[in-house]
Scaffold this motif. Structure first.
Motif, PDB file in Angstrom:
ATOM      1  N   GLU A  92       0.266 -12.252  13.337  1.00 10.42           N
ATOM      2  CA  GLU A  92      -1.067 -12.341  13.149  1.00 10.42           C
ATOM      3  C   GLU A  92      -1.277 -11.726  11.790  1.00 10.42           C
ATOM      4  OE1 GLU A  92      -3.236 -14.042  14.266  1.00 10.42           O
ATOM      5  OE2 GLU A  92      -1.885 -15.100  15.624  1.00 10.42           O
ATOM      6  N   GLY A  93      -0.613 -10.255  11.744  1.00 10.20           N
ATOM      7  CA  GLY A  93      -0.735  -9.758  10.190  1.00 10.20           C
ATOM      8  C   GLY A  93      -0.085 -10.451   9.099  1.00 10.20           C
ATOM      9  N   LEU A  94       0.912 -11.235   9.307  1.00  5.63           N
ATOM     10  CA  LEU A  94       1.450 -11.838   8.243  1.00  5.63           C
ATOM     11  C   LEU A  94       0.845 -13.023   7.670  1.00  5.63           C
ATOM     12  CD1 LEU A  94       5.497 -11.815   9.488  1.00  5.63           C
ATOM     13  CD2 LEU A  94       4.600 -10.671   7.478  1.00  5.63           C
ATOM     14  N   ARG A  95       0.176 -13.706   8.769  1.00  5.84           N
ATOM     15  CA  ARG A  95      -0.714 -14.775   8.449  1.00  5.84           C
ATOM     16  C   ARG A  95      -1.947 -14.450   7.655  1.00  5.84           C
ATOM     17  NH1 ARG A  95      -2.371 -19.471  12.967  1.00  5.84           N
ATOM     18  NH2 ARG A  95      -3.096 -20.977  11.478  1.00  5.84           N
ATOM     19  N   ARG A  96      -2.615 -13.115   8.297  1.00  6.82           N
ATOM     20  CA  ARG A  96      -3.727 -12.864   7.494  1.00  6.82           C
ATOM     21  C   ARG A  96      -3.310 -12.518   6.084  1.00  6.82           C
ATOM     22  NH1 ARG A  96      -8.048 -10.596   9.798  1.00  6.82           N
ATOM     23  NH2 ARG A  96      -7.538 -12.465  11.270  1.00  6.82           N
ATOM     24  N   VAL A  97      -2.185 -11.821   5.691  1.00 11.60           N
ATOM     25  CA  VAL A  97      -1.774 -11.635   4.337  1.00 11.60           C
ATOM     26  C   VAL A  97      -1.586 -12.758   3.756  1.00 11.60           C
ATOM     27  CG1 VAL A  97      -0.050 -10.311   2.882  1.00 11.60           C
ATOM     28  CG2 VAL A  97      -1.099  -9.104   4.817  1.00 11.60           C
ATOM     29  N   ASP A  98      -0.793 -13.581   4.109  1.00  7.04           N
ATOM     30  CA  ASP A  98      -0.518 -14.687   3.435  1.00  7.04           C
ATOM     31  C   ASP A  98      -1.916 -15.559   3.135  1.00  7.04           C
ATOM     32  OD1 ASP A  98       2.275 -14.827   3.811  1.00  7.04           O
ATOM     33  OD2 ASP A  98       2.427 -16.331   5.291  1.00  7.04           O
ATOM     34  N   THR A  99      -2.825 -15.662   3.953  1.00  5.85           N
ATOM     35  CA  THR A  99      -4.100 -16.368   3.710  1.00  5.85           C
ATOM     36  C   THR A  99      -4.871 -15.787   2.688  1.00  5.85           C
ATOM     37  OG1 THR A  99      -4.374 -17.163   6.102  1.00  5.85           O
ATOM     38  CG2 THR A  99      -6.508 -16.901   4.687  1.00  5.85           C
ATOM     39  N   LEU A 132       6.983  -4.894   8.880  1.00  4.08           N
ATOM     40  CA  LEU A 132       6.288  -3.955   9.827  1.00  4.08           C
ATOM     41  C   LEU A 132       4.950  -3.486   9.074  1.00  4.08           C
ATOM     42  CD1 LEU A 132       9.104  -1.535  11.172  1.00  4.08           C
ATOM     43  CD2 LEU A 132       7.974  -3.284  12.301  1.00  4.08           C
ATOM     44  N   VAL A 133       5.019  -3.250   7.656  1.00  4.24           N
ATOM     45  CA  VAL A 133       3.741  -2.804   7.277  1.00  4.24           C
ATOM     46  C   VAL A 133       2.898  -4.021   6.886  1.00  4.24           C
ATOM     47  CG1 VAL A 133       2.669  -2.060   4.891  1.00  4.24           C
ATOM     48  CG2 VAL A 133       4.956  -1.032   6.001  1.00  4.24           C
ATOM     49  N   VAL A 134       3.159  -5.022   6.592  1.00  3.42           N
ATOM     50  CA  VAL A 134       2.431  -6.162   6.063  1.00  3.42           C
ATOM     51  C   VAL A 134       2.036  -6.839   7.642  1.00  3.42           C
ATOM     52  CG1 VAL A 134       2.483  -8.693   5.299  1.00  3.42           C
ATOM     53  CG2 VAL A 134       3.373  -6.918   4.185  1.00  3.42           C
ATOM     54  N   GLY A 135       2.892  -7.002   8.663  1.00  9.12           N
ATOM     55  CA  GLY A 135       2.575  -7.445   9.749  1.00  9.12           C
ATOM     56  C   GLY A 135       1.815  -6.549  10.581  1.00  9.12           C
ATOM     57  N   LEU A 136       1.627  -5.334  10.668  1.00  6.71           N
ATOM     58  CA  LEU A 136       1.119  -4.676  11.689  1.00  6.71           C
ATOM     59  C   LEU A 136      -0.132  -3.777  11.195  1.00  6.71           C
ATOM     60  CD1 LEU A 136       4.103  -3.134  13.802  1.00  6.71           C
ATOM     61  CD2 LEU A 136       2.358  -5.068  14.454  1.00  6.71           C
ATOM     62  N   SER A 137      -0.098  -3.422   9.994  1.00  4.57           N
ATOM     63  CA  SER A 137      -0.966  -2.644   9.155  1.00  4.57           C
ATOM     64  C   SER A 137      -2.397  -3.558   9.033  1.00  4.57           C
ATOM     65  CB  SER A 137      -0.560  -2.028   7.876  1.00  4.57           C
ATOM     66  OG  SER A 137      -0.600  -2.977   6.731  1.00  4.57           O
ATOM     67  N   LEU A 142     -10.977  -2.493   8.326  1.00  2.95           N
ATOM     68  CA  LEU A 142     -10.331  -1.838   7.202  1.00  2.95           C
ATOM     69  C   LEU A 142      -9.194  -0.928   7.833  1.00  2.95           C
ATOM     70  CD1 LEU A 142     -12.630  -1.359   4.224  1.00  2.95           C
ATOM     71  CD2 LEU A 142     -10.746  -3.181   4.575  1.00  2.95           C
ATOM     72  N   SER A 143      -9.656  -0.541   9.264  1.00  3.64           N
ATOM     73  CA  SER A 143      -8.761   0.560  10.027  1.00  3.64           C
ATOM     74  C   SER A 143      -8.233  -0.022  11.426  1.00  3.64           C
ATOM     75  CB  SER A 143      -9.747   1.774  10.204  1.00  3.64           C
ATOM     76  OG  SER A 143     -10.651   1.450  11.002  1.00  3.64           O
ATOM     77  N   LYS A 144      -8.373  -1.325  11.224  1.00  2.00           N
ATOM     78  CA  LYS A 144      -7.865  -2.149  12.441  1.00  2.00           C
ATOM     79  C   LYS A 144      -6.508  -2.518  12.379  1.00  2.00           C
ATOM     80  CE  LYS A 144      -9.153  -6.014  15.490  1.00  2.00           C
ATOM     81  NZ  LYS A 144      -8.247  -6.800  15.341  1.00  2.00           N
ATOM     82  N   PRO A 145      -5.669  -2.121  12.969  1.00  3.54           N
ATOM     83  CA  PRO A 145      -4.279  -2.778  12.880  1.00  3.54           C
ATOM     84  C   PRO A 145      -3.974  -4.065  13.669  1.00  3.54           C
ATOM     85  CG  PRO A 145      -4.111  -0.959  14.345  1.00  3.54           C
ATOM     86  CD  PRO A 145      -5.484  -0.969  13.860  1.00  3.54           C
ATOM     87  N   PHE A 146      -2.996  -4.641  13.404  1.00  2.54           N
ATOM     88  CA  PHE A 146      -2.682  -5.872  14.057  1.00  2.54           C
ATOM     89  C   PHE A 146      -1.777  -5.801  15.465  1.00  2.54           C
ATOM     90  CE2 PHE A 146      -4.107  -7.600  10.202  1.00  2.54           C
ATOM     91  CZ  PHE A 146      -4.882  -8.553  10.313  1.00  2.54           C
ATOM     92  N   ASP A 147      -2.065  -6.328  16.486  1.00  3.94           N
ATOM     93  CA  ASP A 147      -1.155  -6.266  17.676  1.00  3.94           C
ATOM     94  C   ASP A 147       0.058  -7.135  17.770  1.00  3.94           C
ATOM     95  OD1 ASP A 147      -2.588  -8.608  18.248  1.00  3.94           O
ATOM     96  OD2 ASP A 147      -3.364  -7.704  20.204  1.00  3.94           O
ATOM     97  N   LYS A 148      -0.129  -8.041  16.591  1.00  3.33           N
ATOM     98  CA  LYS A 148       0.948  -8.963  16.497  1.00  3.33           C
ATOM     99  C   LYS A 148       1.430  -9.046  15.011  1.00  3.33           C
ATOM    100  CE  LYS A 148      -0.682 -12.100  20.375  1.00  3.33           C
ATOM    101  NZ  LYS A 148      -1.227 -13.520  20.658  1.00  3.33           N
ATOM    102  N   VAL A 149       2.829  -8.979  14.839  1.00  2.00           N
ATOM    103  CA  VAL A 149       3.162  -9.129  13.465  1.00  2.00           C
ATOM    104  C   VAL A 149       2.984 -10.544  12.812  1.00  2.00           C
ATOM    105  CG1 VAL A 149       5.416  -9.133  12.211  1.00  2.00           C
ATOM    106  CG2 VAL A 149       5.275  -7.419  13.772  1.00  2.00           C
TER     107      VAL A 149
END
Length: 277
Positions: free
Chosen positions: A238-245, A50-55, A229-236
């Motif tokens: 997408e957030g996971l992919r951004r952190v992976d990248t 949840l943290v990695v995927g949505l924050s 920096l304050s924009k959360p992701f609306d898809k888990v």
């Protein structure tokens, strides 16, 4: 050896895979005598998911990479003698099967490379990219890039293709050899390096280590700037992919520095400001 080891280690430890393995391992333990540990692993994995995927964590990690190198001043003479486009913008596996150009989300590397090539008609256009597949071989990216650039109006006699590189360091080493062999590499010649903004620090470091001074032309931005920096992701996903990248680049910078493949831990526009680590 480095290429295969890096692929294997990263597959296991990239954040999205690590979280999935953590939850999966925990789920197995729940049905054994280690059920308490299993519940802990599943709980930790779910929280991380949840943290990695949505924050906005992914944006916070990738923003320093994207902002590290501004675009070169093209109004300053002389005009670029050449443009370097790094591979990574094509899905050759699908494109080959469909017999059609198939770009991924890094497609701006080729698109902006073509735009600049049409703007600077005397500049050579060098492309570096081989087949980085392990399980599925798809052929060299250089072949697809050459065809696409030609269809976009770039004369084939302007193209210099390097078709063996599988990673960023090999891009720098092999391309320099290719340019030297073709007589296009010379002191004082101005070359632009076109790659994704988040990938630019590692790319610049690798090219500098190879003795090839290039100027950055970052493309394929994933963020708007500090406001994300304050924009959360609306898809888990997408957030996971951004952190992976982002993590792939940060880990890559560390690995490249430790193995002597880059000239600094976090290369900077002003080489005197590089952190040597």
């Amino acid at each position: 050896m480095f290429f295969y080891l890096a692929k294997a280690v990263w597959f296991v430890f990239q954040p999205s895979t690590f979280i999935a393995l953590l939850i999966g391992y925990g789920a197995i333990l729940i049905w054994t005598g280690w059920a308490r540990w299993g519940r802990r692993f599943v709980t930790i994995g779910a929280i991380l998911l949840l943290v990695v995927g949505l924050s906005p964590l992914g944006n916070a990690l990738i923003l320093p990479l994207e902002d590290r190198f501004p675009r070169a001043d093209l109004a300053r003479p002389p005009a670029p003698a050449g443009l370097i486009i790094l591979g990574g913008a094509e899905n050759r596996l699908v494109g080959g099967a469909r017999n059609a150009p198939t770009l991924n989300e890094a497609g701006e590397r080729l698109v902006e490379g073509a735009i600049l090539a049409l703007r600077f008609q005397d500049a050579k256009v060098a492309f570096s990219g081989g087949d980085a597949g392990i399980l599925y071989k798809s052929g060299s990216e250089a072949l697809g890039a050459a065809e696409l650039l030609a269809q976009l109006g770039i004369a084939r006699d302007r193209l210099i293709l390097e078709a063996n590189a599988r990673d960023t360091y090999e891009n720098a080493i092999y391309l320099r050899k290719e340019l030297e062999a073709s007589g296009a590499f010379g002191d004082g010649a101005r070359w632009l390096l076109i790659t994704s903004a988040y990938h630019m620090p590692r790319s610049i470091g690798a090219f500098r280590q190879a003795g090839f001074d290039v100027e950055p032309w970052p493309v394929d931005y994933r963020t708007r700037g500090p406001q994300d920096l304050s924009k959360p992701f609306d898809k888990v996903s997408e957030g996971l992919r951004r952190v992976d990248t982002a993590m792939r680049e940060w880990v890559g910078l560390l690995a490249y520095r430790l193995t002597g493949r880059t000239d600094a831990l976090f290369p900077s526009p002003d080489r005197t400001g590089d952190s040597q680590g």
